[in-house]
Scaffold this active site. Structure first.
Site, short mmCIF file in Angstrom:
data_model
loop_
_atom_site.label_atom_id
_atom_site.label_comp_id
_atom_site.label_asym_id
_atom_site.label_seq_id
_atom_site.Cartn_x
_atom_site.Cartn_y
_atom_site.Cartn_z
N GLY A 1 -9.48 14.68 8.36
CA GLY A 1 -10.66 13.91 8.74
C GLY A 1 -10.71 12.59 7.98
O GLY A 1 -9.69 12.00 7.61
N SER A 2 -11.92 12.14 7.72
CA SER A 2 -12.11 10.81 7.13
C SER A 2 -11.78 10.75 5.64
O SER A 2 -11.85 9.67 5.04
CB SER A 2 -13.56 10.36 7.34
OG SER A 2 -13.84 10.21 8.71
N THR A 3 -11.41 11.87 5.02
CA THR A 3 -11.05 11.84 3.60
C THR A 3 -9.83 10.95 3.35
O THR A 3 -9.62 10.51 2.21
CB THR A 3 -10.76 13.25 3.06
OG1 THR A 3 -9.67 13.82 3.79
CG2 THR A 3 -11.98 14.13 3.16
N ILE A 4 -9.05 10.66 4.38
CA ILE A 4 -7.81 9.90 4.16
C ILE A 4 -8.03 8.39 4.32
O ILE A 4 -7.09 7.61 4.16
CB ILE A 4 -6.68 10.39 5.11
CG1 ILE A 4 -7.16 10.49 6.57
CG2 ILE A 4 -6.19 11.74 4.65
CD1 ILE A 4 -7.19 9.21 7.33
N LYS A 5 -9.26 7.97 4.61
CA LYS A 5 -9.49 6.55 4.84
C LYS A 5 -9.20 5.66 3.62
O LYS A 5 -8.65 4.57 3.78
CB LYS A 5 -10.91 6.33 5.37
CG LYS A 5 -11.06 6.81 6.81
CD LYS A 5 -12.48 6.73 7.33
CE LYS A 5 -12.54 7.20 8.80
NZ LYS A 5 -13.92 7.24 9.33
#
Length: 635
Positions: free
Chosen positions: A327-331
């Site tokens: 999910g967005s944790t890798i942004k």
């Protein structure tokens, strides 16, 4: 008449017959006597050493002495795996007259249920080295010992021996990290060193027990004893003491591990905490857990079936084998990749209308906030978790450069030094898709990877490790579970550590960290409620991982979905920003938005490590989770 009398009386003929018979009898006697004397001479002269040795072996027996398995401690000296005295039933198969009758008698004496009785029979017939005692039953109770003692005369070849048995005081909390020992099976028996494992019946099966089997086991010893005709030991003639296994001190903190387990409160998920500077794994929890002590003595069929059939998969180690879309944790990682590749600067902006479109494609790839965030720069894109910014960035980078930069942080690789059974998960690439599906890579798939969806899969340990590398400003320190073996400290620089991540402008780290700090402290931060009253500077990023894909114009509504189809909640964080002491990854399966259900747990872990867990109220955290709105799909 006279002729008949002449036929009856022939003294010369009778004497001749008698002499012949006497001669034959004498020859037979002398021949048998010669054979007997020859055999006696052969046995006592020619075969003297052979039979002298056999006689000695009947009187003198060599017995293996198993070593004491090393203990396992946490980083503060708290005992995590110990050895408790127990009584085991041992059998030397070569000394048992009638195996089937003996087993039937044992089943009756010990009152074994049919399922256990069958396993008992299987173990008794397991291939074993000649004259080596085989373990039939562990941890006998007093009543069983008494019945065996009374019937000892009926059970030749069987003995009750006192031995040390592995025991885990915090079995459920530590089960997945420490693992457990179990009986040596037939396959393992063929590969183990016969001398070193003589008399040993248990071996590390999973976790730390498996990774450090060689150090924990030690070296078997031997003793030579004199026995009577019944095989009872009369005296000890010689002895070579076993070498005990080394004690193992782990990097885990028992209190932090227990807190992580309590925070998940029985919900399916995992929490991993790593010390960035040393790579020490401070906590690594997978929930639900299981009682690992059941596997030491041999779990019964009904209990094992219950664990296998449990829909929550308690035997599955989510921390190292669970594979989830990040999910967005890798942004933040993608932002650094964009900076390093020159596709963006910290001040680059886009105008977000709420969606992104590929050239010549009518499909709209939507932001979680359907009307968009307007003007968005890099820091704000992290704080508000803007999807459109990262659709654009992923499209500009392309899958090849995305794959190269993300593998540098450890995604798609096994990252642990001594973590047995770890999965590499998946960082997709063109070559991977061609090999897996025999299909080309499509631009829309790159966009999905840009927001941590699609084929991309990570483990909680991978995410915690990548967060630690981020906190270290690109310096790699490989995560590990062992801190000390015996008195020897494990070095920080471990073999096969990936190369450090080099970025030309150090200020870019600060700008990414600033965006992560605004996630918790900014007015628009997706986890701003979690950051209230923080006593230190913390950077984090929430993530919401879809379990199934939505159509272009569909909206996510958790209330309309079955519980196991709801989104996973993720959060990654490290603190303090200026001198990181802890990096955390949290995943709670089917819990909804990461900005709520996962962020509070990450905050509790950092509070406990930096401030002390005496200030935490787990019940209060649970109340916050129940009251928070988990409907924000972007964070």
């Amino acid at each position: 008449m006279r002729k008949q009398r002449d036929n009856l009386k022939r003294p010369e003929q009778e004497l001749r017959i008698f002499r012949m018979r006497a001669l034959l009898a004498s020859l037979v006697v002398f021949t048998l006597t010669g054979i007997l004397m020859g055999r006696l001479g052969y046995l006592q002269v020619v075969q003297h050493e052979v039979y002298s040795t056999r006689s000695e072996n009947n009187r003198v027996r060599v017995e293996p002495l198993p070593p004491t398995r090393g203990l396992i401690y946490d980083r503060n000296g708290e005992l995590l795996a110990e050895n408790r005295p127990t009584y085991n039933l041992m059998m030397v198969r070569e000394r048992v007259d009638d195996l089937d009758a003996t087993l039937a008698l044992l089943v009756d004496l010990l009152a074994l249920p049919e399922e256990e009785a069958e396993a008992f029979r299987v173990r008794s017939r397991q291939r074993q080295r000649p004259f080596q005692p085989a373990l039939l039953m562990s941890d006998l109770d007093e009543a069983q010992i008494a019945r065996l003692a009374v019937n000892r005369h009926r059970l030749p070849g069987l003995e009750v021996e006192a031995q040390l048995l592995r025991y885990y005081p915090d079995a459920e909390i530590m089960a997945h990290a420490i693992g457990y020992v179990g009986r040596i099976n037939a396959e393992e028996l063929t590969t183990l060193d016969a001398g070193r494992y003589a008399g040993t019946h248990f071996i590390g099966k999973t976790g730390v027990e498996r990774s450090y089997e060689e150090q924990l086991h030690g070296q078997a010893g031997l003793r030579k004893v004199e026995t009577n005709a019944r095989g009872r030991v009369l005296r000890e003639l010689d002895r070579s003491d076993p070498v005990p296994g080394s004690d193992l001190t782990l990097t885990l903190d028992k209190e932090l591990q227990s807190l992580a387990y309590d925070l998940l409160d029985g919900r399916r998920g995992s929490i991993v905490a790593v010390a960035p500077a040393s790579g020490e794994i401070l906590a690594m929890v997978s929930v639900p857990g299981f009682d690992s002590n059941q596997f030491v003595t041999g779990i019964d069929f009904a209990s094992y079936r219950a664990l296998q059939d449990n829909l929550d998969l308690p035997l599955f180690n989510r921390a190292i084998r669970g594979q989830y879309p990040p999910g967005s944790t890798i942004k933040p990682f993608l932002a650094l990749a964009g900076l390093a590749e020159g596709e963006i600067t910290p001040d680059s902006t886009i105008n977000d209308p709420g969606f992104f479109q590929l050239p010549n494609d009518s499909r709209r790839y939507r932001n979680w906030l359907r009307w968009g965030h307007g003007r968005v720069d890099m820091e704000r894109s992290i704080a508000v978790s803007n999807n459109t910014y990262y659709y654009t960035l992923a499209h500009d980078l392309g899958i090849d450069r995305l794959h190269e930069n993300m593998t540098g942080f450890g995604f798609g690789q096994r990252v642990g030094h001594d973590v047995f059974g770890e999965s590499s998960a998946l960082m997709p690439s063109r070559d991977w898709k061609r090999g897996r599906y025999n299909q080309p890579w499509y631009p829309g798939e790159t966009l999905s990877v840009g927001i941590g969806q699609g084929y991309w899969q990570v483990t909680p340990l991978q995410l915690a490790t990548a967060t630690a590398v981020l906190a270290n400003r690109g310096e790699w320190v490989k995560p590990r579970l062992a801190r000390r073996i015996g008195d020897e400290e494990l070095p920080v620089d471990l073999p096969e550590t990936p190369p450090d991540i080099k970025i030309t402008n150090d200020n870019w780290w600060d700008r990414v960290f600033s965006g992560m700090e605004k996630v918790l402290s900014g007015n628009e931060g997706t986890a701003r409620r979690t950051g209230v009253d923080l006593e230190y500077r913390m950077g984090g990023k929430s993530g919401t991982a879809q379990v199934f894909s939505l159509g272009q114009d569909q909206r996510y509504n958790a209330d309309e979905l079955a519980e196991r189809l709801r989104d996973h909640a993720l959060f990654m964080a490290f603190a303090p920003l200026e001198d990181p002491q802890i990096a955390v990854s949290v995943i709670v399966e089917n819990a909804g938005g990461g900005s709520t259900h996962a962020a509070h747990l990450a905050r509790a872990m950092t509070d406990a490590w930096l401030l002390g867990d005496d200030q935490l109220d787990v019940d209060e955290i649970r109340d916050e989770l129940e009251n928070d709105d988990a409907s924000v799909p972007g964070g």
